[in-house]
Design an enzyme around this catalytic site. Sequence first.
Site, mmCIF file in Angstrom:
data_model
loop_
_atom_site.group_PDB
_atom_site.id
_atom_site.type_symbol
_atom_site.label_atom_id
_atom_site.label_comp_id
_atom_site.label_asym_id
_atom_site.label_seq_id
_atom_site.Cartn_x
_atom_site.Cartn_y
_atom_site.Cartn_z
ATOM 1 N N GLU A 146 0.820 -1.214 0.000
ATOM 2 C CA GLU A 146 0.000 0.000 0.000
ATOM 3 C C GLU A 146 0.855 1.267 0.000
ATOM 4 O OE1 GLU A 146 -2.872 -0.399 3.163
ATOM 5 O OE2 GLU A 146 -4.173 -1.578 1.870
ATOM 6 N N GLU A 302 -6.658 -8.113 -0.511
ATOM 7 C CA GLU A 302 -7.058 -8.098 0.898
ATOM 8 C C GLU A 302 -8.501 -7.659 1.024
ATOM 9 O OE1 GLU A 302 -4.789 -5.573 3.472
ATOM 10 O OE2 GLU A 302 -2.912 -6.035 2.476
#
Length: 713
Positions: A146, A302
């Site tokens: 991320e 995710e």
Amino acid sequence: MFTQIAYGGDYYPEQWNPEVWQEDVRLMQEAGVNRVSVGIFAWARLEPEPGRFDFSWLRQVIDLLWEHGVSVNLATPTASPPPWFSHRYPESLPVMADGTRLWHGSRRHMCPNSPDYRRHAREIVTRLVQEFGDHPALALWHVDNEYACHYAECHCEVSQAAFRRWLQQRYGSLEALNEAWGTDFWSQVYRDWEEIRSPGPMPTLPNPAQKLDWQRFTSDAWLECFQEQIDILREYTPEIPLTTNFMRFHRPLDYWKWAEREDLVSLDDYPEPDDPLWMARTAMLYDLMRSLKHGQPWLLMEQATAHVNWREHNTMKRPGVMRLGSYQALARGANGIMFFQWRASKSGSEKFHSAMVSHAGTGTRVWREVKELGSELKRLNPLLPGRIQAEVAILFDWENWWALEGGGKPANDLVLLPRLTDLYLELYRRNISVDFAHPEADLSAYKLVLAPHLYLVSEETARNIERYVAQGGAFWTNFFSGMVDSSEQVWLGGYPAPFRKVLGVWVEEYAPLGEAESNRVKTVGGKEFACDFWIERIHLEGAESLADFCEDYVAGSPAVTRHRYGKGTGYYLGTSLDRDGLSWMVEHICRESGVQMRADLPAGVECTRRVNGEQAWVFVLNYSKQPVEMQAPAAGVDLISGEEVGGMLRLEPYGAAVIQVKADAGGLIEGAASFIEIHIPTPGDAAAGTACVHLGFLCASRGNGRGTWRDED
Ligand code: GLA
């Protein structure tokens, strides 16, 4: 890249002892897990001291996984440098705009421009690929984690210098920079590169072009970190695909540029279960992810099995919702379903985040759902080659997003995402499949291209749209579009100058309305709709009016226009219509452009289709808490239940069917969703308890962009 639907999650063996690893692989087999991500934040264990590497434990884990049929997304651990690193290189810690330097003790505590960070990151990545590059379990590189999460911009002196170098590359000379930034305004002319700094704290508005370049630079600085790792990984393992996990509509990073560099788009997605529109927002997000690599399959890297722990109040996905959401990702082009995380941590700041294996172990509702989904997904492998076909594209450009919301505008509460969402919802409600596209991309495959608030328009975009419409495309845009060029300098000569030919209108002036003000429009067919937020004085120069304003000083002048240009059509909307008005407009332009729509499915049901040649898979997803009985949108075999479907189809609450059909079979639907009934308690509605509204109605109440959108990041 996918031989089966990937199923699994982030796995952190470093948090557990080796006995637990044994249990983990046994349970993974039980749940049908075939893929896990390892190493994501393991730097401190992989390089316990500067220059001393220890890969033995990770090798043990990866070997064990592989013996149990689980392949790995091997992560480079660079998203969390170890304490020894921050201690040794304190100047690598990031500095916020106000001068505060962040500390370590959490994660992502590094300046992207720090040469020490870059050097150590390259080193650990090189060691990692040398160690595991030929391991048979290695399926995918998971680069970092991320990027630009938590904070994006570092304002330290190293970053200031990097910004200047970036500017030198972009402009070549100070003259060119001064010209592009319009520095004669407020005496900002630069005579020496050293004078230039980031747009940090200032008495009032910064130079907008400087700010825009800073945002470009910030995205590029992280991209450079990514590219350095890509170069190493490709050198050693050119055959192993790589990705980095994206986050939603993540403002700091221009994901178009990022997606170009990777082999696969992957996404971390945490919808708010309490949001009645969660499924529509995820639909929009999934469509973006699919579009970033032009329809190629993507990976849901995710999601949560039940709840997160980083919101103020973390509501639970009800039984069945995780499964339904997983099918939604597949329905919109994903080929893998993964979670954060495999086993719930017992320590650390995410210990109360849900996982595939919860603190209570396997005698749980969540574990049962995880196992059931794992076994169902095995039956869905035939759909892997299926692709989504869309007739409509929405233009989305990060540079436009940054510029539009950069301040100093006539309406600084003109915020892109809520308005984009309102528009998207109108398409979603009509079962229309939508791609996102960069404004300079080839648009010729689309029947209709929508450009909501495309404020920043490059010369190439202007030419692209002109070409697209001249050759027969339908193009729609709305107010405050086509205002500035790539340097945020106004396109002179009557707004929206770069689209003036295509739209056949020019705008003499715009007028943001007060909070309590509104207007109305009347269509040529005699329908009336309310509008607010913004009105304009529009002059026709070839276009015809489809609806005129009814009130105020613009009464009788056009609000919605249509123009034939070449073989195509240009539409323009000069105000903010209410929900009914937006619905009318979308319906109108979709019909005229021949876009297939369907809105006759039962409340709460969404349908999409993946196609591969003659073969198609129709997803029918029920978001309501009620069972539905409906005419099956296609005849064939439901891959989940294994049953023949034709005639009536029954879906349980939060139920799903994936019907495998021949693409040329009759009665196939094209797109996405129907009305969704949402029950929302309303104050003063105590007697009734709840009020029932439709999806569209709800979004109309959010439609004016005045701060009702929750932006969690
Ligand atoms: C992100 C991160 C994970 C974890 C989850 C929690 O997606 O990538 O490491 O923090 O959020 O929701």
